[in-house]
Design a protein around this motif. Structure first.
Motif, mmCIF file in Angstrom:
data_model
loop_
_atom_site.group_PDB
_atom_site.id
_atom_site.type_symbol
_atom_site.label_atom_id
_atom_site.label_comp_id
_atom_site.label_asym_id
_atom_site.label_seq_id
_atom_site.Cartn_x
_atom_site.Cartn_y
_atom_site.Cartn_z
ATOM 1 N N TYR A 140 0.846 -1.192 0.000
ATOM 2 C CA TYR A 140 0.000 0.000 0.000
ATOM 3 C C TYR A 140 0.884 1.244 0.000
ATOM 4 O O TYR A 140 1.809 1.353 0.796
ATOM 5 N N THR A 141 0.588 2.160 -0.916
ATOM 6 C CA THR A 141 1.281 3.450 -0.960
ATOM 7 C C THR A 141 0.224 4.533 -1.096
ATOM 8 O O THR A 141 -0.551 4.521 -2.058
ATOM 9 N N VAL A 170 -12.142 3.716 -2.966
ATOM 10 C CA VAL A 170 -13.176 4.684 -2.633
ATOM 11 C C VAL A 170 -12.897 5.982 -3.376
ATOM 12 O O VAL A 170 -11.745 6.406 -3.503
ATOM 13 N N ARG A 171 -13.921 6.604 -3.871
ATOM 14 C CA ARG A 171 -13.763 7.885 -4.571
ATOM 15 C C ARG A 171 -13.147 8.900 -3.618
ATOM 16 O O ARG A 171 -13.621 9.113 -2.511
ATOM 17 N N GLY A 172 -12.078 9.549 -4.070
ATOM 18 C CA GLY A 172 -11.341 10.475 -3.218
ATOM 19 C C GLY A 172 -10.114 9.797 -2.642
ATOM 20 O O GLY A 172 -9.874 8.602 -2.841
ATOM 21 N N LYS A 173 -9.316 10.556 -1.898
ATOM 22 C CA LYS A 173 -8.120 10.005 -1.270
ATOM 23 C C LYS A 173 -7.789 10.802 -0.030
ATOM 24 O O LYS A 173 -8.330 11.859 0.233
ATOM 25 N N PHE A 300 -3.992 -8.431 -7.990
ATOM 26 C CA PHE A 300 -5.054 -7.429 -7.938
ATOM 27 C C PHE A 300 -4.416 -6.065 -7.681
ATOM 28 O O PHE A 300 -3.534 -5.952 -6.820
ATOM 29 N N VAL A 301 -4.873 -5.051 -8.389
ATOM 30 C CA VAL A 301 -4.309 -3.710 -8.229
ATOM 31 C C VAL A 301 -5.432 -2.681 -8.237
ATOM 32 O O VAL A 301 -6.562 -2.965 -8.656
ATOM 33 N N THR A 302 -5.122 -1.482 -7.776
ATOM 34 C CA THR A 302 -6.032 -0.348 -7.922
ATOM 35 C C THR A 302 -5.519 0.555 -9.040
ATOM 36 O O THR A 302 -4.439 0.324 -9.611
ATOM 37 N N ASP A 303 -6.282 1.607 -9.334
ATOM 38 C CA ASP A 303 -5.902 2.446 -10.478
ATOM 39 C C ASP A 303 -4.670 3.299 -10.219
ATOM 40 O O ASP A 303 -4.165 3.946 -11.131
ATOM 41 N N GLY A 304 -4.170 3.283 -8.970
ATOM 42 C CA GLY A 304 -2.882 3.930 -8.726
ATOM 43 C C GLY A 304 -1.755 3.249 -9.475
ATOM 44 O O GLY A 304 -0.721 3.857 -9.748
ATOM 45 N N ASP A 351 -1.691 8.882 -7.221
ATOM 46 C CA ASP A 351 -2.910 8.363 -6.600
ATOM 47 C C ASP A 351 -2.520 7.269 -5.616
ATOM 48 O O ASP A 351 -1.413 6.720 -5.677
ATOM 49 N N ASP A 352 -3.456 6.960 -4.705
ATOM 50 C CA ASP A 352 -3.233 5.839 -3.813
ATOM 51 C C ASP A 352 -3.016 4.568 -4.630
ATOM 52 O O ASP A 352 -3.611 4.395 -5.692
ATOM 53 N N MET A 353 -2.176 3.687 -4.120
ATOM 54 C CA MET A 353 -1.835 2.471 -4.858
ATOM 55 C C MET A 353 -1.880 1.285 -3.907
ATOM 56 O O MET A 353 -1.138 1.238 -2.923
ATOM 57 N N ALA A 354 -2.779 0.348 -4.188
ATOM 58 C CA ALA A 354 -2.877 -0.878 -3.402
ATOM 59 C C ALA A 354 -2.620 -2.068 -4.308
ATOM 60 O O ALA A 354 -3.060 -2.093 -5.464
ATOM 61 N N ILE A 355 -1.910 -3.046 -3.783
ATOM 62 C CA ILE A 355 -1.562 -4.253 -4.535
ATOM 63 C C ILE A 355 -1.837 -5.454 -3.643
ATOM 64 O O ILE A 355 -1.468 -5.471 -2.464
#
Length: 372
Positions: A140-141, A170-173, A300-304, A351-355
């Motif tokens: 997580y970053t 979640v929308r926002g950060k 699995f990743v997020t859009d970060g 952006d926030d980045m989760a992996i």
């Protein structure tokens, strides 16, 4: 990383010392008086803003002593000596006051970062390294580095239906998204134990986020309570995975040097909007069922990750960035991907980045000797 910190810690000390030396030389040998006085005064001020209190006090004392000694060396009148002493002494005192203020702010920042880390651990605990037949790793970053928490979320849970997972955004950060993350994670923890399938689980999460958003509107408070999410369920044997994507970046299957993006067969809207999906009909909310080969990793990743841009404005693509590389564990995959994204963006996090990465554990032979 360690080398960079070490170098950045030395440079303020060296710069303040150089300014002090140059100021002393100009005061001693310049044809006109007072040429080096501004540099002598600037040295303790620089030290006060960047170094420890003791070091700043040392620079202030050395600057005062140098000013007095150089005035005596050049035979300046007593009035000039006292003026120089007053100027450098006053600026040295200001430097120590600045140092105390900076140190107080540094302590406050460290306390705030510690609180943010505690909140993140409470709201978004680290998944266990082993869950049933799976090895698990995560990273997580946050986009707001000082906050160390953002709007991305993930969780892994062993349930009567198999190993269920969620990764979402979640929308926002930043801290403003913590409440919505807490609602989503709490709802997942509760409902994953009872929902008969991923479609039912997604519906319950959707209701939870929609209710929270309604409460926020009733309080006349702006909310960020909708989220993209990817739900996954791995069978008890670990050989089959079901995926239900609610508007989230697709996962990737990393296997034998190839990276395959697993796009959803039916597009779905994000959670928290009070809608079930874009496509009508009984198959709209059905999960995609895929085999999980032994030795394969599921990423699995997020859009970060997928929307990380380089200097030319190009998006990072895990399919090409990770292709042809071998990974012996989920941990190595998470580390490699995080480093890749940082290199791609030049260290800037937009952006926030989760992996989240999983892999099937090797099946243990209950009879190592091969005896029957």
């Amino acid at each position: 990383m360690v080398r960079l910190r070490h170098a950045s810690g030395k440079s303020p000390w060296v710069l303040a010392a150089c300014v002090l030396v140059v100021g002393g030389l100009l005061t001693a040998f310049a044809p006109r008086p007072y040429v080096g006085l501004p540099l002598l005064a600037a040295s303790p001020l620089m030290a006060g803003a960047t170094l420890s209190f003791r070091t700043a006090l040392g620079f202030a004392c050395v600057a005062v002593a140098a000013s007095v000694g150089l005035d005596l060396y050049r035979g300046r009148p007593a009035s000039a000596l006292w003026v120089d002493l007053a100027v450098i002494g006053l600026i040295g005192a200001l430097a120590l006051a600045v140092n105390a203020l900076v140190e107080s702010q540094r302590r406050d920042l460290a306390q705030a970062r510690g609180i943010a880390e505690a909140v993140q651990r409470a709201v978004l605990p680290q998944p266990p390294a082993r869950v049933g037949p799976l090895a698990v790793a995560s990273g997580y970053t946050a986009a707001q580095a000082e906050a160390r928490i953002g709007g991305d979320l993930f969780a892994v849970q062993d349930t009567p239906f198999g190993i269920r997972m969620i990764i979402g955004d979640v929308r926002g950060k930043g801290l403003q998204a913590v409440a919505a993350v807490s609602v989503a994670i709490g709802a997942f923890r509760q409902e994953a134990e009872y929902a008969r399938d991923l479609a039912a689980l997604a519906e319950r999460l959707d209701d939870a986020l929609a209710r929270e958003a309604g409460r926020g509107l009733a309080r006349d408070v702006a909310t960020e309570d909708f989220a993209t999410a990817l739900l996954a369920e791995v069978s008890a044997r670990g050989d089959v995975v079901r995926l239900l994507n609610r508007g989230h970046p697709a996962p990737y299957l990393v296997y034998e040097g190839q990276v395959t993006r697993l796009d959803a067969s039916v597009p779905q809207l994000p959670l928290g909007m009070g809608l079930t999906g874009l496509a009508p009909g009984p198959d709209a909310a059905q999960a995609d069922v895929l085999p999980l080969p032994a030795g394969a990793l599921l990423l699995f990743v997020t859009d970060g990750v997928t929307e990380a841009r380089n200097r030319e404005g190009l998006f990072y693509d895990p399919s090409s960035g990770l292709a042809g590389r071998g990974f012996d564990s989920p941990e190595s995959l998470v580390r490699a991907l995080t480093a890749d994204v940082h290199r791609w963006t030049g260290g800037g996090q937009q952006d926030d980045m989760a992996i989240l990465a999983i892999a099937r554990k090797p099946v243990e032979d209950p009879s190592p000797c091969g005896c029957s």
